[in-house]
Design a protein around this motif. Structure first.
Motif, PDB file in Angstrom:
ATOM      1  N   LYS A  24     114.415  32.716   8.934  1.00 36.35           N
ATOM      2  CA  LYS A  24     112.960  32.605   8.907  1.00 36.35           C
ATOM      3  C   LYS A  24     112.499  32.027  10.244  1.00 36.35           C
ATOM      4  N   SER A  26     110.309  30.103  13.034  1.00 40.90           N
ATOM      5  CA  SER A  26     109.472  28.903  13.004  1.00 40.90           C
ATOM      6  C   SER A  26     108.011  29.314  13.110  1.00 40.90           C
ATOM      7  N   ARG A  28     105.950  28.389  15.314  1.00 37.03           N
ATOM      8  CA  ARG A  28     105.708  28.692  16.727  1.00 37.03           C
ATOM      9  C   ARG A  28     106.107  30.132  17.037  1.00 37.03           C
ATOM     10  N   GLU A  29     107.257  30.546  16.539  1.00 41.75           N
ATOM     11  CA  GLU A  29     107.727  31.913  16.767  1.00 41.75           C
ATOM     12  C   GLU A  29     106.832  32.933  16.057  1.00 41.75           C
ATOM     13  N   ARG A  30     106.368  32.588  14.855  1.00 37.26           N
ATOM     14  CA  ARG A  30     105.464  33.499  14.146  1.00 37.26           C
ATOM     15  C   ARG A  30     104.150  33.646  14.898  1.00 37.26           C
ATOM     16  N   TYR A  56     100.316  25.873  12.626  1.00 33.35           N
ATOM     17  CA  TYR A  56     100.872  25.394  13.889  1.00 33.35           C
ATOM     18  C   TYR A  56     100.109  24.164  14.376  1.00 33.35           C
ATOM     19  N   GLU A  60     102.582  20.989  13.994  1.00 31.54           N
ATOM     20  CA  GLU A  60     103.244  20.762  15.283  1.00 31.54           C
ATOM     21  C   GLU A  60     102.413  19.899  16.240  1.00 31.54           C
TER      22      GLU A  60
END
Length: 128
Positions: A24, A26, A28-30, A56, A60
């Motif tokens: 899955k 993160s 941030r990556e999504r 995010y 984060e």
């Protein structure tokens, strides 16, 4: 000129691989993937981008309010684009605006808060 000429097909492929990989991604990556994919499939990815930007910002950047605020503003912008493409999606805009409003209250940004509240009122009236 062809619309596809403006698209980085390698970036689109990388974004799809990131989302479809075995683990899955993160948040941030999504967000990064949805930013790219919203350019080629806005109806599919703008709602996902708007929601991911809020997550995010909240998870984060909770201790960096200026960055969180910028991410929430980007979330609202994605929701606005979605509403422009599909006017019946004011629920997405209302959610993004409410999330943005929450942080503006915490930061005591009164002028921006008034503008967001006015937009919430307009969007709610359009939903009816």
């Amino acid at each position: 000129m062809n619309h596809s000429a403006n698209i980085d097909h390698h970036a689109v492929l990388r974004a799809r691989v990131a989302l479809l990989g075995s683990g899955k991604p993160s948040v941030r990556e999504r967000v990064a993937a949805y930013r790219v994919l919203a350019q080629v499939s806005p109806l599919a990815y703008l709602p996902l981008l708007s929601a991911a930007l809020w997550k995010y910002s909240r998870y984060e950047f909770a201790h960096q309010p200026e960055i969180a605020l910028a991410l929430r503003a980007e979330s609202v912008a994605a929701a606005r684009r979605m509403c422009a493409l599909e006017p019946g999606r004011s629920d997405l805009l209302l959610t993004a605006l409410a999330n943005h409003r929450e942080l503006l209250i915490l930061l005591d940004r009164q002028e921006e808060l008034r503008a967001v509240e006015e937009e919430i009122t307009r969007a709610a009236a359009d939903e009816r």
